[in-house]
Design a protein around this motif. Sequence first.
Motif, PDB file in Angstrom:
ATOM      1  N   VAL A   1       0.820  -1.148   0.199  1.00 35.76           N
ATOM      2  CA  VAL A   1       0.229  -0.048  -0.115  1.00 35.76           C
ATOM      3  C   VAL A   1       0.901   1.234   0.128  1.00 35.76           C
ATOM      4  CG1 VAL A   1      -1.791   1.342   1.321  1.00 35.76           C
ATOM      5  CG2 VAL A   1      -1.755  -1.075   1.306  1.00 35.76           C
ATOM      6  N   TYR A   2       1.944   1.301   0.836  1.00 29.76           N
ATOM      7  CA  TYR A   2       2.692   2.447   0.871  1.00 29.76           C
ATOM      8  C   TYR A   2       4.038   1.988   1.393  1.00 29.76           C
ATOM      9  CZ  TYR A   2       4.112   7.178   2.668  1.00 29.76           C
ATOM     10  OH  TYR A   2       4.819   8.259   2.968  1.00 29.76           O
ATOM     11  N   PHE A   3       5.232   2.752   0.980  1.00 22.86           N
ATOM     12  CA  PHE A   3       6.376   2.578   1.576  1.00 22.86           C
ATOM     13  C   PHE A   3       7.330   4.040   1.406  1.00 22.86           C
ATOM     14  CE2 PHE A   3       7.403   2.042  -2.837  1.00 22.86           C
ATOM     15  CZ  PHE A   3       8.696   2.189  -3.062  1.00 22.86           C
ATOM     16  N   GLU A   4       8.528   4.245   2.171  1.00 18.43           N
ATOM     17  CA  GLU A   4       9.121   5.305   2.134  1.00 18.43           C
ATOM     18  C   GLU A   4      10.607   4.873   2.175  1.00 18.43           C
ATOM     19  OE1 GLU A   4       8.168   8.428   5.086  1.00 18.43           O
ATOM     20  OE2 GLU A   4       6.334   7.601   5.469  1.00 18.43           O
ATOM     21  N   GLN A   5      11.419   5.601   1.500  1.00 14.19           N
ATOM     22  CA  GLN A   5      12.739   5.299   1.464  1.00 14.19           C
ATOM     23  C   GLN A   5      13.357   6.428   2.248  1.00 14.19           C
ATOM     24  OE1 GLN A   5      13.664   4.754  -2.578  1.00 14.19           O
ATOM     25  NE2 GLN A   5      14.094   2.695  -2.374  1.00 14.19           N
ATOM     26  N   PHE A   6      14.632   6.052   2.958  1.00 12.49           N
ATOM     27  CA  PHE A   6      15.331   7.032   3.887  1.00 12.49           C
ATOM     28  C   PHE A   6      16.853   6.720   3.670  1.00 12.49           C
ATOM     29  CE2 PHE A   6      11.355   6.626   6.102  1.00 12.49           C
ATOM     30  CZ  PHE A   6      11.270   7.819   6.245  1.00 12.49           C
ATOM     31  N   GLN A   7      17.788   7.732   3.481  1.00 13.38           N
ATOM     32  CA  GLN A   7      19.194   7.380   3.270  1.00 13.38           C
ATOM     33  C   GLN A   7      19.693   6.894   4.458  1.00 13.38           C
ATOM     34  OE1 GLN A   7      21.149  10.953   2.131  1.00 13.38           O
ATOM     35  NE2 GLN A   7      23.016   9.966   1.674  1.00 13.38           N
ATOM     36  N   TYR A   8      19.256   7.441   5.642  1.00 11.22           N
ATOM     37  CA  TYR A   8      19.852   7.132   7.049  1.00 11.22           C
ATOM     38  C   TYR A   8      18.929   6.294   7.979  1.00 11.22           C
ATOM     39  CZ  TYR A   8      23.195  10.987   5.488  1.00 11.22           C
ATOM     40  OH  TYR A   8      24.001  11.379   4.893  1.00 11.22           O
ATOM     41  N   ILE A   9      19.269   5.124   8.543  1.00 13.09           N
ATOM     42  CA  ILE A   9      18.435   4.315   9.100  1.00 13.09           C
ATOM     43  C   ILE A   9      17.974   4.928  10.211  1.00 13.09           C
ATOM     44  CG2 ILE A   9      20.480   3.351  10.560  1.00 13.09           C
ATOM     45  CD1 ILE A   9      17.415   1.220   9.242  1.00 13.09           C
ATOM     46  N   GLY A  10      18.467   5.850  11.054  1.00  9.73           N
ATOM     47  CA  GLY A  10      18.086   6.577  12.080  1.00  9.73           C
ATOM     48  C   GLY A  10      16.693   7.282  11.607  1.00  9.73           C
TER      49      GLY A  10
ATOM     50  N   ALA B   1       3.341   5.523  16.943  1.00  4.49           N
ATOM     51  CA  ALA B   1       2.536   6.372  17.869  1.00  4.49           C
ATOM     52  C   ALA B   1       1.227   7.021  17.313  1.00  4.49           C
ATOM     53  CB  ALA B   1       3.522   7.550  18.356  1.00  4.49           C
ATOM     54  N   ALA B   2       1.206   7.278  16.386  1.00  6.34           N
ATOM     55  CA  ALA B   2      -0.010   7.918  15.765  1.00  6.34           C
ATOM     56  C   ALA B   2      -1.182   6.709  15.878  1.00  6.34           C
ATOM     57  CB  ALA B   2       0.112   8.511  14.460  1.00  6.34           C
ATOM     58  N   SER B   3      -0.851   5.609  15.316  1.00  2.85           N
ATOM     59  CA  SER B   3      -1.716   4.373  15.097  1.00  2.85           C
ATOM     60  C   SER B   3      -2.236   3.987  16.636  1.00  2.85           C
ATOM     61  CB  SER B   3      -1.066   3.284  14.443  1.00  2.85           C
ATOM     62  OG  SER B   3      -0.164   2.651  15.081  1.00  2.85           O
ATOM     63  N   ARG B   4      -1.329   4.137  17.512  1.00  4.90           N
ATOM     64  CA  ARG B   4      -1.633   3.679  19.018  1.00  4.90           C
ATOM     65  C   ARG B   4      -2.840   4.925  19.533  1.00  4.90           C
ATOM     66  NH1 ARG B   4       3.947   3.322  20.338  1.00  4.90           N
ATOM     67  NH2 ARG B   4       4.580   1.467  19.686  1.00  4.90           N
ATOM     68  N   GLY B   5      -2.521   6.070  19.239  1.00  5.40           N
ATOM     69  CA  GLY B   5      -3.368   7.054  19.479  1.00  5.40           C
ATOM     70  C   GLY B   5      -4.655   6.942  19.099  1.00  5.40           C
TER      71      GLY B   5
ATOM     72  N   ARG C   1      10.683   7.783  11.874  1.00  6.13           N
ATOM     73  CA  ARG C   1       9.656   7.715  11.279  1.00  6.13           C
ATOM     74  C   ARG C   1       8.586   6.603  11.579  1.00  6.13           C
ATOM     75  NH1 ARG C   1       5.112  10.117   9.561  1.00  6.13           N
ATOM     76  NH2 ARG C   1       4.370   9.264   7.427  1.00  6.13           N
ATOM     77  N   GLU C   2       9.036   5.210  11.649  1.00  5.95           N
ATOM     78  CA  GLU C   2       8.273   4.162  12.108  1.00  5.95           C
ATOM     79  C   GLU C   2       7.740   4.612  13.279  1.00  5.95           C
ATOM     80  OE1 GLU C   2       8.616  -0.582  12.325  1.00  5.95           O
ATOM     81  OE2 GLU C   2      10.470   0.645  11.777  1.00  5.95           O
ATOM     82  N   LYS C   3       8.578   4.923  14.474  1.00  7.29           N
ATOM     83  CA  LYS C   3       8.089   5.308  15.718  1.00  7.29           C
ATOM     84  C   LYS C   3       6.700   6.371  15.444  1.00  7.29           C
ATOM     85  CE  LYS C   3      12.247   4.012  18.279  1.00  7.29           C
ATOM     86  NZ  LYS C   3      13.232   4.530  19.234  1.00  7.29           N
TER      87      LYS C   3
END
Length: 59
Positions: free
Chosen positions: A31-40, A51-55, A45-47
């Motif tokens: 459905v959706y994905f994002e790419q990042f240059q840095y793992i941090g 957090a938003a989905s928990r809310g 972003r995952e956190k």
Amino acid sequence: MSHPTCREELWNTKKLEIQNRFLRDNVNILVYFEQFQYIGDAIAREKQIKAASRGLKII
């Protein structure tokens, strides 16, 4: 710039990793994905998403 053969090999490897993940996790549609240059950045972003989905679940 990397050699075209190296880029193609990297792309094929990445594509295979994605296909294996779909099979392992029994995923039918991406459905959706994002790419990042840095793992941090990806972890942050995952956190943020979790957090938003928990809310939303609390409401």
